[in-house]
Every structure is written in structure tokens, then in C-alpha cells.
Design a protein around this motif. Structure first.
Motif, PDB file in Angstrom:
ATOM      1  N   ARG A 119       0.922  -1.101  -0.037  1.00 39.93           N
ATOM      2  CA  ARG A 119       0.095   0.010   0.000  1.00 39.93           C
ATOM      3  C   ARG A 119       1.037   1.279  -0.199  1.00 39.93           C
ATOM      4  O   ARG A 119       0.701   2.229  -0.548  1.00 39.93           O
ATOM      5  CB  ARG A 119      -1.178   0.007   1.284  1.00 39.93           C
ATOM      6  N   ARG A 120       1.818   1.344   0.781  1.00 38.16           N
ATOM      7  CA  ARG A 120       2.765   2.644   0.914  1.00 38.16           C
ATOM      8  C   ARG A 120       3.475   2.699  -0.635  1.00 38.16           C
ATOM      9  O   ARG A 120       3.577   3.770  -0.879  1.00 38.16           O
ATOM     10  CB  ARG A 120       3.749   2.024   1.924  1.00 38.16           C
ATOM     11  N   VAL A 121       3.975   1.666  -1.247  1.00 35.05           N
ATOM     12  CA  VAL A 121       4.560   1.601  -2.522  1.00 35.05           C
ATOM     13  C   VAL A 121       3.703   2.385  -3.374  1.00 35.05           C
ATOM     14  O   VAL A 121       4.020   2.980  -4.454  1.00 35.05           O
ATOM     15  CB  VAL A 121       5.196   0.558  -2.836  1.00 35.05           C
ATOM     16  N   ARG A 122       2.296   1.549  -3.451  1.00 30.44           N
ATOM     17  CA  ARG A 122       1.300   2.128  -4.368  1.00 30.44           C
ATOM     18  C   ARG A 122       0.987   3.582  -4.391  1.00 30.44           C
ATOM     19  O   ARG A 122       0.776   4.389  -5.157  1.00 30.44           O
ATOM     20  CB  ARG A 122       0.245   1.273  -4.460  1.00 30.44           C
ATOM     21  N   ASP A 123       0.948   4.230  -3.143  1.00 25.34           N
ATOM     22  CA  ASP A 123       0.554   5.620  -3.042  1.00 25.34           C
ATOM     23  C   ASP A 123       1.432   6.623  -3.042  1.00 25.34           C
ATOM     24  O   ASP A 123       2.742   6.029  -3.105  1.00 25.34           O
ATOM     25  CB  ASP A 123       0.077   5.869  -1.225  1.00 25.34           C
ATOM     26  N   ALA A 124       1.065   7.792  -3.533  1.00 24.44           N
ATOM     27  CA  ALA A 124       2.117   8.806  -3.928  1.00 24.44           C
ATOM     28  C   ALA A 124       2.691   9.169  -2.591  1.00 24.44           C
ATOM     29  O   ALA A 124       2.136   9.200  -1.449  1.00 24.44           O
ATOM     30  CB  ALA A 124       1.235  10.120  -4.554  1.00 24.44           C
ATOM     31  N   THR A 125       4.098   9.442  -2.772  1.00 20.57           N
ATOM     32  CA  THR A 125       4.845  10.092  -1.571  1.00 20.57           C
ATOM     33  C   THR A 125       4.280  10.836  -0.668  1.00 20.57           C
ATOM     34  O   THR A 125       4.296  11.067   0.492  1.00 20.57           O
ATOM     35  CB  THR A 125       6.220  10.278  -1.875  1.00 20.57           C
ATOM     36  N   GLY A 126       3.514  11.980  -1.603  1.00 20.29           N
ATOM     37  CA  GLY A 126       2.982  13.211  -0.708  1.00 20.29           C
ATOM     38  C   GLY A 126       1.936  12.734   0.363  1.00 20.29           C
ATOM     39  O   GLY A 126       1.872  13.309   1.326  1.00 20.29           O
ATOM     40  N   VAL A 127       1.092  11.892  -0.229  1.00 18.17           N
ATOM     41  CA  VAL A 127      -0.075  11.454   0.429  1.00 18.17           C
ATOM     42  C   VAL A 127       0.104  10.931   1.709  1.00 18.17           C
ATOM     43  O   VAL A 127      -0.274  10.926   2.941  1.00 18.17           O
ATOM     44  CB  VAL A 127      -1.057  10.606  -0.416  1.00 18.17           C
ATOM     45  N   TYR A 128       1.203   9.873   1.534  1.00 17.45           N
ATOM     46  CA  TYR A 128       1.635   9.084   2.720  1.00 17.45           C
ATOM     47  C   TYR A 128       2.359   9.996   3.716  1.00 17.45           C
ATOM     48  O   TYR A 128       2.151   9.957   4.989  1.00 17.45           O
ATOM     49  CB  TYR A 128       2.634   8.092   2.238  1.00 17.45           C
ATOM     50  N   VAL A 172       1.381  20.048   7.249  1.00 17.81           N
ATOM     51  CA  VAL A 172       0.570  19.964   5.817  1.00 17.81           C
ATOM     52  C   VAL A 172      -0.093  21.402   5.506  1.00 17.81           C
ATOM     53  O   VAL A 172      -0.349  21.434   4.414  1.00 17.81           O
ATOM     54  CB  VAL A 172      -0.478  19.142   6.182  1.00 17.81           C
ATOM     55  N   GLY A 173      -0.346  22.330   6.449  1.00 15.19           N
ATOM     56  CA  GLY A 173      -0.655  23.440   6.050  1.00 15.19           C
ATOM     57  C   GLY A 173      -2.180  23.664   6.547  1.00 15.19           C
ATOM     58  O   GLY A 173      -3.100  24.506   6.378  1.00 15.19           O
ATOM     59  N   GLY A 174      -2.456  23.046   7.993  1.00 12.52           N
ATOM     60  CA  GLY A 174      -3.615  23.425   8.624  1.00 12.52           C
ATOM     61  C   GLY A 174      -4.899  22.414   8.015  1.00 12.52           C
ATOM     62  O   GLY A 174      -4.688  21.312   8.017  1.00 12.52           O
ATOM     63  N   ALA A 175      -6.115  22.954   7.780  1.00  7.15           N
ATOM     64  CA  ALA A 175      -7.214  22.444   7.153  1.00  7.15           C
ATOM     65  C   ALA A 175      -7.591  22.879   6.113  1.00  7.15           C
ATOM     66  O   ALA A 175      -7.296  23.959   5.605  1.00  7.15           O
ATOM     67  CB  ALA A 175      -8.201  22.291   8.458  1.00  7.15           C
ATOM     68  N   GLY A 176      -8.281  22.175   5.395  1.00  5.00           N
ATOM     69  CA  GLY A 176      -9.223  22.698   4.185  1.00  5.00           C
ATOM     70  C   GLY A 176      -8.394  22.907   3.031  1.00  5.00           C
ATOM     71  O   GLY A 176      -7.483  21.983   2.485  1.00  5.00           O
ATOM     72  N   GLU A 177      -8.642  23.979   2.234  1.00  7.58           N
ATOM     73  CA  GLU A 177      -7.927  24.330   1.080  1.00  7.58           C
ATOM     74  C   GLU A 177      -6.351  24.465   0.904  1.00  7.58           C
ATOM     75  O   GLU A 177      -5.525  23.947   0.284  1.00  7.58           O
ATOM     76  CB  GLU A 177      -8.550  25.459   0.388  1.00  7.58           C
ATOM     77  N   ALA A 178      -5.874  25.079   2.000  1.00  8.36           N
ATOM     78  CA  ALA A 178      -4.354  25.089   2.284  1.00  8.36           C
ATOM     79  C   ALA A 178      -3.688  23.630   2.368  1.00  8.36           C
ATOM     80  O   ALA A 178      -2.693  23.409   1.601  1.00  8.36           O
ATOM     81  CB  ALA A 178      -4.289  25.609   3.691  1.00  8.36           C
ATOM     82  N   ALA A 179      -4.249  22.828   3.119  1.00 11.63           N
ATOM     83  CA  ALA A 179      -3.753  21.303   3.122  1.00 11.63           C
ATOM     84  C   ALA A 179      -3.910  20.603   1.824  1.00 11.63           C
ATOM     85  O   ALA A 179      -2.918  20.037   1.185  1.00 11.63           O
ATOM     86  CB  ALA A 179      -4.509  20.467   4.234  1.00 11.63           C
ATOM     87  N   ALA A 180      -4.965  21.004   1.165  1.00  6.99           N
ATOM     88  CA  ALA A 180      -5.203  20.341  -0.066  1.00  6.99           C
ATOM     89  C   ALA A 180      -4.295  20.706  -1.252  1.00  6.99           C
ATOM     90  O   ALA A 180      -3.519  20.090  -1.821  1.00  6.99           O
ATOM     91  CB  ALA A 180      -6.358  20.402  -0.664  1.00  6.99           C
ATOM     92  N   SER A 181      -3.807  22.024  -1.089  1.00 14.31           N
ATOM     93  CA  SER A 181      -2.829  22.550  -2.139  1.00 14.31           C
ATOM     94  C   SER A 181      -1.492  22.308  -1.785  1.00 14.31           C
ATOM     95  O   SER A 181      -0.818  22.031  -2.750  1.00 14.31           O
ATOM     96  CB  SER A 181      -2.932  24.044  -2.268  1.00 14.31           C
TER      97      SER A 181
END
Length: 70
Positions: free
Chosen positions: A29-38, A48-57
Motif C-alpha cells: 500500500r505504501r509503495v502504491r500511494d503517492a509519496t506526498g499523500v503518505y 501540511v498547512g492546517g485544514a481545508g484548501e491550504a492542506a489540499a494545495s
């Protein structure tokens, strides 16, 4: 229940085998996921940037950089 003491070894080896299977699945699972998401899953909100749009970007930027390297 264990009927005989001699069954304990078989049960122990079976438990170790199942535990190693769980480890292999987690690694896959770790290898399959993108490094940033893990990294984002295991990071505190301040990185990560708090919550919401900042974290998503922030996470989207990590994922795009990882895909370019491949």
C-alpha cells in the motif's frame, strides 16, 4: 482453545505468518500511494498547512512533484 500443548507451536507459527502477510500488504500500500499523500497522513497539521484548501494545495504540490520524478 488449545487441546494439547503441542498445538501451541502450530498456532504461534500461523500467527507469525499472518502478521508477516499484514506487513507485506502495508508495504504494498505504501509503495502504491503517492509519496506526498503518505507523508501527509503521518504529518502534524502545522506541516501540511492546517485544514481545508491550504492542506489540499500543499499535498497536491507534493503529489505532482513525485509523479514528475517517476
Amino acid at each position: 482453545m488449545i487441546l494439547r500443548e503441542s498445538h501451541a507451536r502450530f498456532i504461534g507459527y500461523g500467527a507469525m505468518l499472518l502478521e508477516s502477510f499484514v506487513g507485506v500488504m502495508a508495504h504494498g500500500r505504501r509503495v502504491r500511494d503517492a509519496t506526498g499523500v503518505y507523508f501527509a497522513i503521518n504529518s502534524p497539521p502545522s506541516i501540511v498547512g492546517g485544514a481545508g484548501e491550504a492542506a489540499a494545495s500543499t499535498i497536491s504540490g507534493w503529489v505532482i512533484r513525485c509523479k514528475r520524478k517517476r
